[in-house]
Each structure stands twice: as structure tokens, then as C-alpha cells.
Design a protein around this motif. Structure first.
Motif, PDB file in Angstrom:
ATOM      1  N   CYS A 133       0.834  -1.202   0.000  1.00  0.00           N
ATOM      2  CA  CYS A 133       0.000   0.000   0.000  1.00  0.00           C
ATOM      3  C   CYS A 133       0.871   1.256   0.000  1.00  0.00           C
ATOM      4  O   CYS A 133       0.594   2.216  -0.711  1.00  0.00           O
ATOM      5  CB  CYS A 133      -0.921  -0.024   1.215  1.00  0.00           C
ATOM      6  SG  CYS A 133      -2.193   1.256   1.197  1.00  0.00           S
ATOM      7  N   THR A 154      -2.543  18.176   2.630  1.00  0.00           N
ATOM      8  CA  THR A 154      -2.868  17.609   1.326  1.00  0.00           C
ATOM      9  C   THR A 154      -3.516  18.650   0.434  1.00  0.00           C
ATOM     10  O   THR A 154      -3.158  18.806  -0.743  1.00  0.00           O
ATOM     11  CB  THR A 154      -3.816  16.402   1.478  1.00  0.00           C
ATOM     12  OG1 THR A 154      -3.169  15.391   2.255  1.00  0.00           O
ATOM     13  CG2 THR A 154      -4.204  15.839   0.130  1.00  0.00           C
ATOM     14  N   ILE A 165      -6.949   6.430   2.556  1.00  0.00           N
ATOM     15  CA  ILE A 165      -6.078   5.966   3.640  1.00  0.00           C
ATOM     16  C   ILE A 165      -6.255   6.819   4.887  1.00  0.00           C
ATOM     17  O   ILE A 165      -6.228   6.304   6.019  1.00  0.00           O
ATOM     18  CB  ILE A 165      -4.604   5.980   3.181  1.00  0.00           C
ATOM     19  CG1 ILE A 165      -4.388   4.937   2.078  1.00  0.00           C
ATOM     20  CG2 ILE A 165      -3.663   5.710   4.342  1.00  0.00           C
ATOM     21  CD1 ILE A 165      -4.646   3.515   2.514  1.00  0.00           C
ATOM     22  N   THR A 181       3.936  10.656   1.295  1.00  0.00           N
ATOM     23  CA  THR A 181       3.892   9.275   1.789  1.00  0.00           C
ATOM     24  C   THR A 181       4.368   9.182   3.229  1.00  0.00           C
ATOM     25  O   THR A 181       3.732   8.537   4.074  1.00  0.00           O
ATOM     26  CB  THR A 181       4.751   8.360   0.895  1.00  0.00           C
ATOM     27  OG1 THR A 181       4.324   8.491  -0.463  1.00  0.00           O
ATOM     28  CG2 THR A 181       4.627   6.913   1.320  1.00  0.00           C
ATOM     29  N   HIS A 222       1.673   8.968  -6.615  1.00  0.00           N
ATOM     30  CA  HIS A 222       1.902  10.404  -6.452  1.00  0.00           C
ATOM     31  C   HIS A 222       3.229  10.849  -7.055  1.00  0.00           C
ATOM     32  O   HIS A 222       3.348  11.977  -7.538  1.00  0.00           O
ATOM     33  CB  HIS A 222       1.792  10.785  -4.973  1.00  0.00           C
ATOM     34  CG  HIS A 222       0.370  10.882  -4.525  1.00  0.00           C
ATOM     35  ND1 HIS A 222      -0.366  12.041  -4.639  1.00  0.00           N
ATOM     36  CD2 HIS A 222      -0.470   9.948  -4.018  1.00  0.00           C
ATOM     37  CE1 HIS A 222      -1.591  11.823  -4.211  1.00  0.00           C
ATOM     38  NE2 HIS A 222      -1.681  10.562  -3.825  1.00  0.00           N
ATOM     39  N   CYS A 234      -4.700   2.380  -3.065  1.00  0.00           N
ATOM     40  CA  CYS A 234      -4.273   3.100  -1.862  1.00  0.00           C
ATOM     41  C   CYS A 234      -3.963   4.537  -2.225  1.00  0.00           C
ATOM     42  O   CYS A 234      -2.932   4.816  -2.859  1.00  0.00           O
ATOM     43  CB  CYS A 234      -3.033   2.436  -1.253  1.00  0.00           C
ATOM     44  SG  CYS A 234      -3.345   0.842  -0.495  1.00  0.00           S
ATOM     45  N   ASP A 235      -4.831   5.440  -1.833  1.00  0.00           N
ATOM     46  CA  ASP A 235      -4.636   6.853  -2.124  1.00  0.00           C
ATOM     47  C   ASP A 235      -4.895   7.669  -0.866  1.00  0.00           C
ATOM     48  O   ASP A 235      -5.515   7.189   0.091  1.00  0.00           O
ATOM     49  CB  ASP A 235      -5.532   7.303  -3.263  1.00  0.00           C
ATOM     50  CG  ASP A 235      -5.063   8.601  -3.901  1.00  0.00           C
ATOM     51  OD1 ASP A 235      -3.923   9.024  -3.615  1.00  0.00           O
ATOM     52  OD2 ASP A 235      -5.818   9.188  -4.689  1.00  0.00           O
ATOM     53  N   ILE A 236      -4.446   8.896  -0.869  1.00  0.00           N
ATOM     54  CA  ILE A 236      -4.460   9.730   0.335  1.00  0.00           C
ATOM     55  C   ILE A 236      -5.842   9.845   0.966  1.00  0.00           C
ATOM     56  O   ILE A 236      -5.998   9.582   2.164  1.00  0.00           O
ATOM     57  CB  ILE A 236      -3.868  11.117   0.024  1.00  0.00           C
ATOM     58  CG1 ILE A 236      -2.379  10.986  -0.296  1.00  0.00           C
ATOM     59  CG2 ILE A 236      -4.074  12.069   1.201  1.00  0.00           C
ATOM     60  CD1 ILE A 236      -1.734  12.282  -0.758  1.00  0.00           C
ATOM     61  N   GLN A 279       2.333   1.605  -3.464  1.00  0.00           N
ATOM     62  CA  GLN A 279       1.336   2.020  -4.444  1.00  0.00           C
ATOM     63  C   GLN A 279       1.038   3.512  -4.315  1.00  0.00           C
ATOM     64  O   GLN A 279       0.966   4.239  -5.317  1.00  0.00           O
ATOM     65  CB  GLN A 279       0.056   1.207  -4.288  1.00  0.00           C
ATOM     66  CG  GLN A 279      -0.906   1.372  -5.452  1.00  0.00           C
ATOM     67  CD  GLN A 279      -2.143   0.515  -5.303  1.00  0.00           C
ATOM     68  OE1 GLN A 279      -2.886   0.636  -4.336  1.00  0.00           O
ATOM     69  NE2 GLN A 279      -2.387  -0.359  -6.277  1.00  0.00           N
ATOM     70  N   LEU A 280       0.875   3.985  -3.083  1.00  0.00           N
ATOM     71  CA  LEU A 280       0.595   5.403  -2.875  1.00  0.00           C
ATOM     72  C   LEU A 280       1.781   6.257  -3.318  1.00  0.00           C
ATOM     73  O   LEU A 280       1.614   7.271  -4.005  1.00  0.00           O
ATOM     74  CB  LEU A 280       0.256   5.670  -1.408  1.00  0.00           C
ATOM     75  CG  LEU A 280      -0.265   7.075  -1.083  1.00  0.00           C
ATOM     76  CD1 LEU A 280      -1.296   7.011   0.046  1.00  0.00           C
ATOM     77  CD2 LEU A 280       0.847   8.036  -0.683  1.00  0.00           C
ATOM     78  N   SER A 333       6.292  13.156  -3.563  1.00  0.00           N
ATOM     79  CA  SER A 333       5.731  11.885  -3.129  1.00  0.00           C
ATOM     80  C   SER A 333       6.360  11.401  -1.821  1.00  0.00           C
ATOM     81  O   SER A 333       5.669  10.835  -0.966  1.00  0.00           O
ATOM     82  CB  SER A 333       5.914  10.828  -4.219  1.00  0.00           C
ATOM     83  OG  SER A 333       5.202   9.662  -3.906  1.00  0.00           O
TER      84      SER A 333
END
Length: 311
Positions: A97, A199, A184, A160, A105, A179-181, A100-101, A156
Motif C-alpha cells: 500500500c 494535502t 487511507i 507518503t 503520487h 491506496c490513495d491519500i 502504491q501510494l 511523493s
């Protein structure tokens, strides 16, 4: 011990798109075809630019980077989606995860910077043609292109590390396609107000700055095009710029919808995410090949067809 229990989530479960079970196979086939077309289309653009010496110029050098980014963004998201449709494999490890995030990004921010750089390249080519060759040298293009990758990496890394330093104690159900901000942050066992604000400010500032620079460049470009006396010259200039502007709009509008509303739980967010992670990478090669005479001619040459020269 309390802190250890809070951060002991070993994996997450990606909910993905909400769909009836009987649609699993049709959705798998549809997204599989889109993924294959995305990889092959962008790969063909890269191959064509590398092989055809007539395309060895800054605009197509940047287009190669854009095609590579589209391929990798799609590859970071779609395979896991496909596994979920067909085999129900929606579990992703905690480390997976994070990767992926970070990957999304990193690639997405790099693409954002690259769009801005491509607009600047068109601005110089149309508004400063006499200085273009001396400014956009091969070394300058290389430094600028890899500068976008460096900027994407920094962005990123910051996002992250700022999210995954927070405690996760359950639940572990990610109500999103990857899995994105925003998704999550909803699983964090702590106050996420600062994260949501960061963000909003960070991504909002980057996106707005790049978008304003792109619009400014094209404001000058349009003014310069309107001063071209030749109708064919105006048409060619508008055609080249229209391709880039179309891609920029297709990219920015969905991203703005999602990331400038970090606290949103709108189910429509997942559908919008499919658009900019799956559909947009497919549209880019279509837009750049169908609207670009030089690319179409280069593709014909790559296929062994000779250009027909008018007498």
C-alpha cells in the motif's frame, strides 16, 4: 505496547468498484483490454520517437516521458484491480500500500510538472522561434525532463512519509480502487485535520501553480498564432497546441475533483479515480497520434509505408 498495537495493521483490503458479482468477468475483460491498449499505445509512441530521426526534437522527447509515465501509472493501479475482478484478490500488504501510494503520487506529480514543461516548450517554439534552438538544447531538455522526475520524487516522499507515520489500528478496509491519500486517511486512528490541510495546500498549490503557468503560456501562444498570416500556419499551430490542452484538461479536472476535497466520502470519487488512472493514460496516445500529422507520418514510416509527396 499500546503504540505497537495501533500500528500493527498487516494489510489492507481494497474495496474497488462497487459492482454486482455477475459483472466481475465483463469488467475484468473491459479493463484488461484498456490496459493492453494503454501499454501498447504508449509503447508504440516511445518506439516511434526513438526510431524516427525526424521526431528527435524537444516536443517528442517530452512526449516520450509522458507516454512512459502513462504506462507506469496504469501499471501501478490496473493489475491489482484486475485481480480483484476475477479472483477476488483484494488484499494488499501494508508495504504494498505504501509503495502504491508513493508510486502514484510520484508519477502523477511528475506528469503534472511535465505538462507545464511541454506548455513552456510550445511557448518558446511559437513565440520565441529565433531563440528556441539556443534555449531548448539537448542538454537543457535532458535536465528539464529529469528535473520533473526529481520534483515528483520529493513531493511523493513528503506525502507518503507524512501519512504513514500515523497510527493504523483498524479497520483496514480501503473504500477505493487503490491506496490513495483520501481513502487511507479515513483509516487512521488519530486526528487527521493537519494531514487533510497539508494535502489540500500541497497538492492544490502544485496543481494550481502548474495550471496557471500552462494557461499563461497558452495565452501568449494564442496571441502569437492569431498574428500568423498563413491560414495553414495557424491551423498547424492550433492543432499541435489543441492536443496538449485537451490532455491537460482531461488530467486536471478529475484530479481537482478528488484532491481539493480531501475529506470527501462521495462514492463518485472512485469512478472519477478510474477516469484519471485508467482512461486518461489510454486517451493520451490517441489524442497525440490522431491529431498530429508528424506522428501519423512517422507511424506510417515505422510500418513500412512511404510518405506520399505532393507534386
Amino acid at each position: 505496547m499500546k503504540r505497537e498495537n495501533q500500528t500493527s495493521v498487516p494489510h489492507f483490503i481494497l474495496v474497488g468498484l462497487h459492482h454486482p458479482p455477475q459483472l466481475g468477468v465483463p469488467l475484468f475483460l473491459a479493463f484488461f483490454v484498456i490496459y493492453i491498449l494503454t501499454v501498447s499505445g504508449n509503447g508504440l509512441i516511445i518506439l516511434t520517437v526513438l526510431v524516427d530521426i525526424q521526431l528527435h526534437c524537444p516536443m517528442y522527447w517530452f512526449l516520450c516521458h509522458l507516454s512512459f509515465l502513462d504506462m507506469t501509472i496504469s501499471s501501478a493501479i490496473v493489475p491489482k484491480m484486475l485481480a480483484g475482478f476475477l479472483w477476488g484478490s483484494r488484499v494488499i500488504s501494508f508495504g504494498g500500500c505504501v509503495i502504491q501510494l508513493f508510486s502514484f503520487h510520484f508519477l502523477g506529480c511528475t506528469e503534472c510538472f511535465l505538462y507545464t514543461l511541454m506548455a513552456y516548450d510550445r511557448f518558446l517554439a511559437i513565440c520565441k522561434p529565433l531563440h528556441y534552438a539556443t534555449i531548448m538544447t539537448r542538454s537543457a531538455c535532458t535536465y528539464l525532463a529529469f528535473g520533473t522526475w526529481f520534483g515528483g520524487t520529493l513531493h511523493s516522499l513528503f506525502q507518503t512519509s507524512f501519512i504513514f507515520r500515523l497510527p493504523f489500528c483498524g479497520p483496514n478496509l480501503v473504500d477505493y480502487i487503490f491506496c490513495d491519500i483520501p481513502a487511507i486517511l479515513r483509516l487512521v486512528c488519530a486526528d487527521t485535520t493537519i494531514n487533510k490541510l497539508v494535502t489540500f495546500v500541497d497538492i492544490g498549490f502544485l496543481a494550481l501553480t502548474c495550471f496557471v503557468l500552462i494557461l499563461t503560456s497558452y495565452g501568449y501562444i494564442v496571441a502569437a498564432i492569431l498574428r500568423i498570416r498563413s491560414a495553414d500556419g495557424r491551423c498547424n499551430a492550433f492543432s499541435t497546441c489543441a492536443s496538449h490542452l485537451t490532455v491537460v484538461i482531461v488530467y486536471y479536472v478529475p484530479c481537482t475533483f478528488v484532491y481539493l476535497r480531501p475529506g470527501s466520502q462521495d462514492p463518485l470519487d472512485g469512478v472519477v479515480a478510474v477516469f484519471y488512472t485508467v482512461i486518461t493514460p489510454l486517451l493520451n496516445p490517441l489524442i497525440y497520434t490522431l491529431r498530429n500529422k508528424e506522428m501519423k507520418a512517422a507511424l506510417r514510416r515505422l510500418g513500412g509505408c512511404k510518405d506520399v509527396q505532393p507534386h
